[in-house]
Scaffold this motif. Structure first.
Motif, short mmCIF file in Angstrom:
data_model
loop_
_atom_site.label_atom_id
_atom_site.label_comp_id
_atom_site.label_asym_id
_atom_site.label_seq_id
_atom_site.Cartn_x
_atom_site.Cartn_y
_atom_site.Cartn_z
N ILE A 97 9.17 13.85 -11.89
CA ILE A 97 8.29 12.76 -11.46
C ILE A 97 8.63 11.49 -12.23
O ILE A 97 8.68 10.39 -11.65
N ARG A 98 8.89 11.62 -13.52
CA ARG A 98 9.24 10.46 -14.34
C ARG A 98 10.53 9.81 -13.80
O ARG A 98 10.61 8.59 -13.65
N LEU A 99 11.54 10.64 -13.50
CA LEU A 99 12.79 10.11 -12.94
C LEU A 99 12.56 9.45 -11.59
O LEU A 99 13.13 8.39 -11.30
N ALA A 100 11.73 10.07 -10.77
CA ALA A 100 11.44 9.50 -9.44
C ALA A 100 10.75 8.15 -9.58
O ALA A 100 11.09 7.19 -8.88
N LEU A 101 9.78 8.06 -10.49
CA LEU A 101 9.07 6.79 -10.68
C LEU A 101 10.01 5.70 -11.18
O LEU A 101 9.89 4.54 -10.79
N GLU A 102 10.95 6.09 -12.04
CA GLU A 102 11.93 5.12 -12.53
C GLU A 102 12.80 4.61 -11.38
O GLU A 102 13.05 3.42 -11.26
N ARG A 103 13.21 5.52 -10.49
CA ARG A 103 13.99 5.11 -9.31
C ARG A 103 13.17 4.18 -8.40
O ARG A 103 13.70 3.22 -7.86
N LEU A 104 11.90 4.52 -8.24
CA LEU A 104 11.04 3.69 -7.38
C LEU A 104 10.85 2.30 -7.99
O LEU A 104 10.88 1.30 -7.27
N ARG A 105 10.64 2.24 -9.32
CA ARG A 105 10.51 0.93 -9.99
C ARG A 105 11.76 0.10 -9.77
O ARG A 105 11.70 -1.10 -9.49
N GLN B 116 5.67 -5.87 3.50
CA GLN B 116 7.08 -5.70 3.18
C GLN B 116 7.26 -4.78 1.96
O GLN B 116 8.13 -3.91 1.96
N GLN B 117 6.44 -4.96 0.95
CA GLN B 117 6.51 -4.13 -0.25
C GLN B 117 6.21 -2.66 0.11
O GLN B 117 6.85 -1.75 -0.41
N SER B 118 5.25 -2.46 0.99
CA SER B 118 4.91 -1.10 1.42
C SER B 118 6.08 -0.45 2.15
O SER B 118 6.35 0.74 1.96
N GLU B 119 6.76 -1.21 2.98
CA GLU B 119 7.92 -0.69 3.70
C GLU B 119 9.06 -0.35 2.74
O GLU B 119 9.71 0.69 2.88
N ILE B 120 9.29 -1.22 1.75
CA ILE B 120 10.33 -0.96 0.76
C ILE B 120 10.01 0.31 -0.02
O ILE B 120 10.88 1.16 -0.24
N LEU B 121 8.73 0.45 -0.41
CA LEU B 121 8.31 1.63 -1.15
C LEU B 121 8.49 2.90 -0.31
O LEU B 121 9.00 3.91 -0.80
N ALA B 122 8.08 2.84 0.95
CA ALA B 122 8.23 4.01 1.84
C ALA B 122 9.70 4.41 1.97
O ALA B 122 10.04 5.60 1.91
N ASP B 123 10.58 3.43 2.12
CA ASP B 123 12.01 3.72 2.21
C ASP B 123 12.53 4.31 0.90
O ASP B 123 13.32 5.26 0.91
N ALA B 124 12.08 3.74 -0.21
CA ALA B 124 12.52 4.23 -1.52
C ALA B 124 12.09 5.67 -1.73
O ALA B 124 12.86 6.49 -2.26
N ILE B 125 10.88 6.00 -1.32
CA ILE B 125 10.40 7.38 -1.46
C ILE B 125 11.25 8.31 -0.60
O ILE B 125 11.63 9.39 -1.04
N GLN B 126 11.56 7.90 0.62
CA GLN B 126 12.37 8.74 1.50
C GLN B 126 13.79 8.93 0.97
O GLN B 126 14.43 9.93 1.25
#
Length: 166
Positions: free
Chosen positions: A154-162, A106-116
């Motif tokens: 990248i820093r902004l993206a990682l913050e969004r992913l967190r 489930q965490q992997s799916e959430i992460l994949a969606d967040a990246i997209q």
């Protein structure tokens, strides 16, 4: 010309001129002869492969080449200092709990969606950094973007992913 035509004769001359100087430069910076030789070879291979990215308006050829060499040395030092994690082998009689496996999925799916769902400019840089395993300097060479812009995105993206991961 090396950058446009992949001229092997021009590259040979470039290599013969810069490779020994790069090796000397790296050894003066503290690299042992083996590391200096490897980094020199890798730097010149990068020059050959990414010659089309060279922009004389941003730096001289020697500055560009020596920057690539310095970054190769930094990458080599990081690789030495960051040992590979031990492989995790589950004993035959012990398997991960079903709920742990489900939670990971489930965490992997959430992460994949967040990246997209990241803005395209951020997502592309995250993919280059984490999936293609390019250094920030290599991304800068490939995209032509300033290093600071790459790091910020990248820093902004990682913050969004967190935030997306909770």
């Amino acid at each position: 010309m090396v950058s446009n035509d992949k001229d092997r004769v021009a590259f040979r001359q470039l290599f013969n001129h810069f490779a020994p100087r790069i090796k000397s430069f790296l050894m003066k910076a503290g690299a042992d002869p083996t590391m200096a030789e490897e980094c020199s070879q890798e730097a010149m291979a990068t020059v050959w492969n990414k010659a089309q990215l060279f922009d004389p308006a941003r730096a001289s050829a020697s500055t560009w080449i020596f920057t690539i060499a310095r970054n190769k040395r930094i990458d080599a030092i990081r690789k030495i200092r960051r040992p590979e994690p031990d492989e995790l082998n589950w004993p035959d009689e012990i398997e991960p709990a079903q709920e742990d496996a489900l939670e990971l999925k489930q965490q992997s799916e959430i992460l994949a969606d967040a990246i997209q769902n990241l803005p395209d400019k951020q997502r592309q840089l995250v993919e280059k950094a984490f999936f293609k395993e390019l250094s920030h300097s290599e991304i800068a060479l490939e995209t032509g973007l300033p290093l600071g812009t790459i790091k910020s995105r990248i820093r902004l993206a990682l913050e969004r992913l967190r935030h997306a991961m909770g």
